[in-house]
Design a protein around this motif. Sequence first.
Motif, PDB file in Angstrom:
ATOM      1  N   GLY A 231       0.819  -1.207   0.000  1.00 55.69           N
ATOM      2  CA  GLY A 231       0.000   0.000   0.000  1.00 55.69           C
ATOM      3  C   GLY A 231       0.848   1.249   0.000  1.00 55.69           C
ATOM      4  O   GLY A 231       1.890   1.322  -0.647  1.00 55.69           O
ATOM      5  N   GLY A 232       0.348   2.279   0.705  1.00 60.11           N
ATOM      6  CA  GLY A 232       1.089   3.527   0.793  1.00 60.11           C
ATOM      7  C   GLY A 232       0.853   4.472  -0.360  1.00 60.11           C
ATOM      8  O   GLY A 232       1.578   5.461  -0.517  1.00 60.11           O
ATOM      9  N   ARG A 233      -0.162   4.185  -1.173  1.00 62.42           N
ATOM     10  CA  ARG A 233      -0.476   5.054  -2.315  1.00 62.42           C
ATOM     11  C   ARG A 233      -1.880   5.627  -2.192  1.00 62.42           C
ATOM     12  O   ARG A 233      -2.613   5.734  -3.174  1.00 62.42           O
ATOM     13  CB  ARG A 233      -0.312   4.283  -3.625  1.00 62.42           C
ATOM     14  N   GLY A 234      -2.234   5.947  -0.967  1.00 56.87           N
ATOM     15  CA  GLY A 234      -3.553   6.507  -0.715  1.00 56.87           C
ATOM     16  C   GLY A 234      -4.592   5.426  -0.506  1.00 56.87           C
ATOM     17  O   GLY A 234      -4.389   4.259  -0.838  1.00 56.87           O
ATOM     18  N   ARG A 235      -5.714   5.830   0.065  1.00 56.31           N
ATOM     19  CA  ARG A 235      -6.808   4.889   0.321  1.00 56.31           C
ATOM     20  C   ARG A 235      -7.575   4.624  -0.961  1.00 56.31           C
ATOM     21  O   ARG A 235      -7.953   5.535  -1.688  1.00 56.31           O
ATOM     22  CB  ARG A 235      -7.738   5.460   1.384  1.00 56.31           C
ATOM     23  N   GLY A 236      -7.804   3.335  -1.259  1.00 54.03           N
ATOM     24  CA  GLY A 236      -8.545   2.985  -2.470  1.00 54.03           C
ATOM     25  C   GLY A 236      -8.541   1.496  -2.697  1.00 54.03           C
ATOM     26  O   GLY A 236      -8.071   0.720  -1.864  1.00 54.03           O
ATOM     27  N   SER A 237      -9.072   1.075  -3.840  1.00 52.46           N
ATOM     28  CA  SER A 237      -9.211  -0.347  -4.153  1.00 52.46           C
ATOM     29  C   SER A 237      -8.352  -0.787  -5.319  1.00 52.46           C
ATOM     30  O   SER A 237      -8.458  -1.927  -5.782  1.00 52.46           O
ATOM     31  CB  SER A 237     -10.679  -0.667  -4.454  1.00 52.46           C
ATOM     32  N   ASP A 238      -7.490   0.094  -5.816  1.00 47.34           N
ATOM     33  CA  ASP A 238      -6.537  -0.298  -6.843  1.00 47.34           C
ATOM     34  C   ASP A 238      -5.578  -1.332  -6.268  1.00 47.34           C
ATOM     35  O   ASP A 238      -5.403  -1.424  -5.044  1.00 47.34           O
ATOM     36  CB  ASP A 238      -5.777   0.943  -7.320  1.00 47.34           C
ATOM     37  N   LEU A 239      -4.913  -2.103  -7.122  1.00 42.84           N
ATOM     38  CA  LEU A 239      -3.991  -3.140  -6.643  1.00 42.84           C
ATOM     39  C   LEU A 239      -2.730  -2.570  -6.005  1.00 42.84           C
ATOM     40  O   LEU A 239      -1.959  -3.317  -5.397  1.00 42.84           O
ATOM     41  CB  LEU A 239      -3.620  -4.088  -7.787  1.00 42.84           C
ATOM     42  N   TRP A 269       1.522  -9.152  -1.152  1.00 43.72           N
ATOM     43  CA  TRP A 269       2.579  -8.372  -1.779  1.00 43.72           C
ATOM     44  C   TRP A 269       3.859  -9.197  -1.776  1.00 43.72           C
ATOM     45  O   TRP A 269       4.449  -9.441  -0.718  1.00 43.72           O
ATOM     46  CB  TRP A 269       2.819  -7.074  -1.007  1.00 43.72           C
ATOM     47  N   ILE A 270       4.290  -9.642  -2.940  1.00 45.39           N
ATOM     48  CA  ILE A 270       5.577 -10.336  -3.037  1.00 45.39           C
ATOM     49  C   ILE A 270       6.698  -9.328  -2.784  1.00 45.39           C
ATOM     50  O   ILE A 270       6.609  -8.166  -3.183  1.00 45.39           O
ATOM     51  CB  ILE A 270       5.718 -11.007  -4.413  1.00 45.39           C
ATOM     52  N   LYS A 271       7.715  -9.771  -2.073  1.00 43.84           N
ATOM     53  CA  LYS A 271       8.812  -8.890  -1.668  1.00 43.84           C
ATOM     54  C   LYS A 271       9.351  -8.094  -2.850  1.00 43.84           C
ATOM     55  O   LYS A 271       9.676  -8.654  -3.902  1.00 43.84           O
ATOM     56  CB  LYS A 271       9.927  -9.729  -1.032  1.00 43.84           C
ATOM     57  N   GLY A 272       9.425  -6.778  -2.674  1.00 43.89           N
ATOM     58  CA  GLY A 272       9.979  -5.901  -3.692  1.00 43.89           C
ATOM     59  C   GLY A 272       8.977  -5.385  -4.704  1.00 43.89           C
ATOM     60  O   GLY A 272       9.319  -4.499  -5.505  1.00 43.89           O
ATOM     61  N   MET A 273       7.753  -5.881  -4.665  1.00 47.50           N
ATOM     62  CA  MET A 273       6.740  -5.457  -5.632  1.00 47.50           C
ATOM     63  C   MET A 273       6.003  -4.222  -5.121  1.00 47.50           C
ATOM     64  O   MET A 273       5.796  -4.053  -3.925  1.00 47.50           O
ATOM     65  CB  MET A 273       5.740  -6.580  -5.892  1.00 47.50           C
ATOM     66  N   THR A 274       5.606  -3.354  -6.041  1.00 43.89           N
ATOM     67  CA  THR A 274       4.838  -2.161  -5.672  1.00 43.89           C
ATOM     68  C   THR A 274       3.345  -2.371  -5.882  1.00 43.89           C
ATOM     69  O   THR A 274       2.553  -1.501  -5.525  1.00 43.89           O
ATOM     70  CB  THR A 274       5.290  -0.952  -6.504  1.00 43.89           C
ATOM     71  N   GLN A 275       2.979  -3.506  -6.437  1.00 44.81           N
ATOM     72  CA  GLN A 275       1.568  -3.830  -6.655  1.00 44.81           C
ATOM     73  C   GLN A 275       1.263  -5.184  -6.046  1.00 44.81           C
ATOM     74  O   GLN A 275       2.040  -6.131  -6.180  1.00 44.81           O
ATOM     75  CB  GLN A 275       1.255  -3.850  -8.157  1.00 44.81           C
ATOM     76  N   GLY A 276       0.133  -5.280  -5.359  1.00 44.57           N
ATOM     77  CA  GLY A 276      -0.265  -6.533  -4.756  1.00 44.57           C
ATOM     78  C   GLY A 276      -1.207  -7.316  -5.639  1.00 44.57           C
ATOM     79  O   GLY A 276      -1.546  -6.908  -6.759  1.00 44.57           O
ATOM     80  N   SER A 277      -1.635  -8.465  -5.129  1.00 42.87           N
ATOM     81  CA  SER A 277      -2.615  -9.289  -5.838  1.00 42.87           C
ATOM     82  C   SER A 277      -3.661  -9.748  -4.836  1.00 42.87           C
ATOM     83  O   SER A 277      -3.385  -9.912  -3.647  1.00 42.87           O
ATOM     84  CB  SER A 277      -1.950 -10.492  -6.507  1.00 42.87           C
ATOM     85  N   ILE A 278      -4.885  -9.930  -5.323  1.00 36.92           N
ATOM     86  CA  ILE A 278      -5.973 -10.404  -4.474  1.00 36.92           C
ATOM     87  C   ILE A 278      -5.916 -11.923  -4.427  1.00 36.92           C
ATOM     88  O   ILE A 278      -5.957 -12.586  -5.475  1.00 36.92           O
ATOM     89  CB  ILE A 278      -7.337  -9.955  -5.031  1.00 36.92           C
ATOM     90  N   ILE A 279      -5.832 -12.498  -3.233  1.00 33.55           N
ATOM     91  CA  ILE A 279      -5.820 -13.962  -3.143  1.00 33.55           C
ATOM     92  C   ILE A 279      -7.138 -14.506  -2.608  1.00 33.55           C
ATOM     93  O   ILE A 279      -7.450 -15.677  -2.821  1.00 33.55           O
ATOM     94  CB  ILE A 279      -4.629 -14.479  -2.317  1.00 33.55           C
ATOM     95  N   VAL A 280      -7.918 -13.677  -1.927  1.00 32.01           N
ATOM     96  CA  VAL A 280      -9.259 -14.053  -1.466  1.00 32.01           C
ATOM     97  C   VAL A 280     -10.129 -12.803  -1.537  1.00 32.01           C
ATOM     98  O   VAL A 280      -9.672 -11.716  -1.156  1.00 32.01           O
ATOM     99  CB  VAL A 280      -9.250 -14.581  -0.020  1.00 32.01           C
ATOM    100  N   GLY A 281     -11.356 -12.956  -2.023  1.00 29.23           N
ATOM    101  CA  GLY A 281     -12.294 -11.848  -1.983  1.00 29.23           C
ATOM    102  C   GLY A 281     -12.529 -11.145  -3.303  1.00 29.23           C
ATOM    103  O   GLY A 281     -13.075 -10.039  -3.330  1.00 29.23           O
ATOM    104  N   GLU A 282     -12.169 -11.764  -4.409  1.00 33.78           N
ATOM    105  CA  GLU A 282     -12.397 -11.130  -5.705  1.00 33.78           C
ATOM    106  C   GLU A 282     -13.879 -11.001  -6.043  1.00 33.78           C
ATOM    107  O   GLU A 282     -14.253 -10.227  -6.927  1.00 33.78           O
ATOM    108  CB  GLU A 282     -11.692 -11.924  -6.805  1.00 33.78           C
TER     109      GLU A 282
END
Length: 324
Positions: A231-239, A269-282
């Motif tokens: 995170g750290g890029r503001g509140r929202g639902s983007d990845l 969030w895989i180490k070093g990545m700036t974007q996460g992925s949804i693993i539950v709750g899509e």
Amino acid sequence: MPSYNNCPYRHISMPYYARSVPYIDFNARWTKYGVTVAGGNGAGDELDKFNQPWGFYLDNDQTLYIVDLRGYRIVEWKPGATSGRVVAGGNGEGNRTDQLNLPVDVTIDEDKDSFIISDYGNQRVMRWPRRNGTSGEVIISNIDCWGVAMDDQGFLYVSDVGKSAVRRFQVGEPHETIVAGGNGKGDRLNQLNNPTHIFIDHDQSIYVSDSGNDRVMKWIKGATEGVVVAGGRGRGSDLTQLSNPRGVFVDLSGTVYVSDHWNHRIMRWIKGMTQGSIIVGESGQGDKADQLKFPFDLSLDQSGNLYVVDEWNRRVQRFNIEKN
């Protein structure tokens, strides 16, 4: 990144702290549909129900110790059980030593065979015997406590939302150390804003759900400021974003798993990545087996299966890791 013999997880022999922390391959996936392993029977004080589940501790044998915030109790659920057992509190809201008031988190001190409970409503941290304990003792008082965790050296870590800090204690000793934040409420890298859940890795690095800043921070032992690891890029639902993150867990590869509370999903969030992925709750907010409603805390077992406190569905869900 290594594949670890094409297996989605690998358990590594480590000191006590890490025995329940798996290595998860970055290609791992979890089943879409969860299985209810505790609660799921509506709200109530009965032993098969929760009023409002929040934090929990997952033992190595898959026993769950679940904080029921407005049930003022800690409830044990054995694997396969259809109801729980009160192991702390359960005597109504109050400040006696046999009572709790809005407990929010729990961990276990293996050396002293006791629960460590964040009793937020009473602004205290309590120790409670695991074996037939009928009351606890106050070990820290006058603290806006939230998350609690212990490392393999016996140090206790407590997130203090009032001081915007994580504090480290040697239980029974008068001294304490601020190990994250403590520079006022804010969004600089040396600050926190409403720190809630915490996770301590085998290097004594601290991972903090910095909920008010919608990010997860990592503070290396001895550091004077943290780094953003989710995170750290503001509140929202983007990845790239989170919205009021809560529970946090880190596997041995450094991948961060976080309950994205207001987005009703679990992110990785895989180490070093700036974007996460949804693993539950899509599938969005809801009460179906593939949905969550304000997920709170989370953990992974030794096999890599994911456990989630699904707060407003009043249940704990297990999402099994898919094996190659």
